[in-house]
Design a protein around this motif. Structure first.
Motif, mmCIF file in Angstrom:
data_model
loop_
_atom_site.group_PDB
_atom_site.id
_atom_site.type_symbol
_atom_site.label_atom_id
_atom_site.label_comp_id
_atom_site.label_asym_id
_atom_site.label_seq_id
_atom_site.Cartn_x
_atom_site.Cartn_y
_atom_site.Cartn_z
ATOM 1 N N ASN A 236 -19.284 3.577 9.493
ATOM 2 C CA ASN A 236 -18.394 4.693 9.788
ATOM 3 C C ASN A 236 -17.021 4.187 10.220
ATOM 4 O OD1 ASN A 236 -17.786 7.437 10.080
ATOM 5 N ND2 ASN A 236 -18.184 7.337 12.278
ATOM 6 N N ARG A 237 -17.041 3.184 11.061
ATOM 7 C CA ARG A 237 -15.770 2.614 11.509
ATOM 8 C C ARG A 237 -14.989 2.057 10.323
ATOM 9 N NH1 ARG A 237 -18.234 -0.619 15.353
ATOM 10 N NH2 ARG A 237 -18.751 0.609 17.189
ATOM 11 N N ARG A 238 -15.703 1.374 9.480
ATOM 12 C CA ARG A 238 -15.046 0.758 8.341
ATOM 13 C C ARG A 238 -14.415 1.831 7.441
ATOM 14 N NH1 ARG A 238 -15.377 -0.321 3.305
ATOM 15 N NH2 ARG A 238 -17.226 0.946 3.003
ATOM 16 N N LEU A 239 -15.149 2.901 7.231
ATOM 17 C CA LEU A 239 -14.630 3.960 6.373
ATOM 18 C C LEU A 239 -13.419 4.647 6.995
ATOM 19 C CD1 LEU A 239 -17.974 5.470 5.083
ATOM 20 C CD2 LEU A 239 -16.266 4.244 3.745
ATOM 21 N N HIS A 240 -13.488 4.838 8.308
ATOM 22 C CA HIS A 240 -12.343 5.422 8.982
ATOM 23 C C HIS A 240 -11.104 4.543 8.811
ATOM 24 C CE1 HIS A 240 -13.535 9.106 10.910
ATOM 25 N NE2 HIS A 240 -14.692 8.572 11.277
ATOM 26 N N LYS A 241 -11.347 3.279 8.945
ATOM 27 C CA LYS A 241 -10.238 2.345 8.808
ATOM 28 C C LYS A 241 -9.661 2.418 7.389
ATOM 29 C CE LYS A 241 -9.165 -2.551 9.476
ATOM 30 N NZ LYS A 241 -9.766 -3.887 9.616
ATOM 31 N N GLU A 242 -10.547 2.438 6.447
ATOM 32 C CA GLU A 242 -10.108 2.481 5.063
ATOM 33 C C GLU A 242 -9.331 3.772 4.786
ATOM 34 O OE1 GLU A 242 -13.102 1.302 2.231
ATOM 35 O OE2 GLU A 242 -12.329 2.753 0.794
ATOM 36 N N LEU A 243 -9.847 4.855 5.355
ATOM 37 C CA LEU A 243 -9.178 6.141 5.163
ATOM 38 C C LEU A 243 -7.766 6.106 5.760
ATOM 39 C CD1 LEU A 243 -9.396 9.074 4.231
ATOM 40 C CD2 LEU A 243 -10.315 9.643 6.477
ATOM 41 N N ALA A 244 -7.683 5.525 6.933
ATOM 42 C CA ALA A 244 -6.367 5.442 7.573
ATOM 43 C C ALA A 244 -5.407 4.621 6.730
ATOM 44 C CB ALA A 244 -6.526 4.825 8.965
ATOM 45 N N GLU A 245 -5.921 3.569 6.168
ATOM 46 C CA GLU A 245 -5.073 2.732 5.324
ATOM 47 C C GLU A 245 -4.584 3.505 4.103
ATOM 48 O OE1 GLU A 245 -7.300 -1.489 6.414
ATOM 49 O OE2 GLU A 245 -7.391 -0.666 4.390
ATOM 50 N N LEU A 246 -5.502 4.217 3.512
ATOM 51 C CA LEU A 246 -5.133 4.985 2.322
ATOM 52 C C LEU A 246 -4.092 6.053 2.657
ATOM 53 C CD1 LEU A 246 -8.600 5.339 0.613
ATOM 54 C CD2 LEU A 246 -6.638 4.062 -0.231
ATOM 55 N N ARG A 247 -4.298 6.688 3.803
ATOM 56 C CA ARG A 247 -3.335 7.722 4.200
ATOM 57 C C ARG A 247 -1.961 7.117 4.452
ATOM 58 N NH1 ARG A 247 -7.341 11.231 8.004
ATOM 59 N NH2 ARG A 247 -7.914 12.782 6.440
ATOM 60 N N ALA A 248 -1.980 5.987 5.094
ATOM 61 C CA ALA A 248 -0.707 5.332 5.374
ATOM 62 C C ALA A 248 0.000 4.979 4.078
ATOM 63 C CB ALA A 248 -0.947 4.077 6.218
ATOM 64 N N LEU A 249 -0.799 4.505 3.164
ATOM 65 C CA LEU A 249 -0.235 4.123 1.877
ATOM 66 C C LEU A 249 0.352 5.339 1.153
ATOM 67 C CD1 LEU A 249 -0.141 1.416 0.404
ATOM 68 C CD2 LEU A 249 -2.080 2.196 -0.949
ATOM 69 N N LYS A 250 -0.390 6.428 1.248
ATOM 70 C CA LYS A 250 0.056 7.629 0.567
ATOM 71 C C LYS A 250 1.348 8.157 1.188
ATOM 72 C CE LYS A 250 -1.470 12.307 -0.495
ATOM 73 N NZ LYS A 250 -2.489 13.318 -0.214
#
Length: 340
Positions: A236-250
């Motif tokens: 879950n932590r990993r996915l949250h992190k990944e999501l945050a990265e994607l959002r930042a990128l977007k």
DNA sequence: TATGTACTATACTTTACATCA
DNA sequence: CGTGATGTAAAGTATAGTACA
């Protein structure tokens, strides 16, 4: 009574594909065993030979974890799970019990003689199994615990005296328990006779033995659930992190702005915009490209149907390949797979 | 079909005993 | 050696489910 959380489905064979729950009390399997076990008296004999754990998970394959010593065809689930609750010397209680026989001897001999009777012999031919009677044990055991129960004649005369079964008796009972975790009346009487105990004592021993087995199983299951929880938390932590990265990128620069127009397309079925994997965002593409499409019907269904999207908890466990372990390759999102 | 009874199961508790600091 | 804390196991109690008359 059963308290529990169950997710997903139970496979045809009766083995739960996904059962995540902490059962409290009597489970359905057990109830079924009671109902279908056969005639009165003997009904539990076969039906309950393999007590089901109160907690069952088939996250096993999904999480890459194993139930402790998950068995192929173990007689008792507890035994199959690796803890040593049923370990017993290699004495065949079945032989001595004459399990197949319907010997219905009167219980009187067993009732009338207690292990502690001064003149009490040990009628069971334990010598054939390398066992000695309590009297013998007391004489030769060198301080070994022996049955010290006051005889039945003493009962009621004073406060109850605690019985300690001899090692031989315990081993014999253990061996019986390995064969069958419940007793029908005939077996109980026969066993009591063999061990020179009262049927009630045998019955109580089996009750307590089942309780101990269940307790140990619960401990094992809890431990396993803890590990599952830890794994899920990490993921879950990993996915949250990944999501945050994607959002930042977007936010920084929408990825589609940098894609050639020809790489963008609309999926006719899901109406999502999909892009050529080669030009997609930097974090997602490897997984999308590397993950094989689900091969089983169940996996396809789990991924394809809306209620079984990967975000669905049940879907995550429905198929090992769809469980998003960090170390596992994940199937591509539905849109990408449908479109390409 | 409803009901009472016998039997057996589990869950929980009590009690006796063993062990150890 | 005595003692209290603690763990374990046997046994008691309460309650529920099932079969059967």
């Amino acid at each position: 009574m059963e308290l529990g959380l169950s997710l997903g489905e139970v496979a045809d064979g009766g083995r739960p594909e996904l059962v995540l729950g902490l059962g409290v009390g009597r489970g359905e399997e057990e109830e079924r065993g009671r109902r279908e076990g056969g005639v009165v008296g003997a009904r539990r004999w076969e039906a309950a030979a393999s007590p089901e754990p109160s907690v069952r998970l088939s996250l096993v394959t999904s999480l890459g974890l194993r139930w402790p010593s998950e068995s192929e065809n173990g007689r008792s689930a507890a035994r199959a799970r690796g803890f040593d609750v049923n370990r017993a010397p290699s004495v065949s209680a079945r032989d001595a019990l004459g399990m197949e026989e319907d010997e219905e001897g009167p219980a009187a001999p067993a009732l009338s003689s207690s292990p502690n009777d001064s003149g009490g012999s040990f009628p069971l031919d334990l010598s054939a199994h390398g066992l000695r009677g309590p009297t013998d044990t007391a004489a030769h055991g060198g301080g070994e615990r022996s049955s010290s129960r006051a005889s039945d004649d003493d009962e009621g005369a004073s406060a109850r005296k605690k019985l300690r079964l001899s090692k031989e008796q315990s081993a014999f009972l253990e061996e019986s328990f390995k064969e069958h975790s419940t007793l029908n009346p005939k077996q109980k009487v026969a066993l009591a006779k063999q061990l020179n105990l009262r049927p009630r004592q045998v019955e109580v021993w089996f009750q307590n033995r089942r309780a101990r087995t269940k307790l140990k199983q619960t401990e094992v299951d809890c431990e396993y659930l803890k590990r599952c929880c830890e794994t899920l938390t990490k993921e879950n932590r990993r996915l949250h992190k990944e999501l945050a990265e994607l959002r930042a990128l977007k936010t920084a620069r929408p990825f589609y702005m940098h894609l050639p127009a020809t790489t963008l397309s609309m999926c006719p079925s899901c109406e999502r915009v999909a892009s050529n994997p080669a030009s997609a965002s930097p974090s997602a593409p490897e997984a999308a490209a590397a993950a094989p499409a689900p091969t089983t019907a169940a996996a396809r269904t789990a991924v394809a149907s809306p209620e079984h999207r990967p975000s669905s908890f049940a879907a995550m466990f429905a198929d090992p390949r769809s469980f998003p372990l960090a170390t596992q390759q994940r199937p591509p999102p539905p849109a990408a797979r449908n479109c390409l």
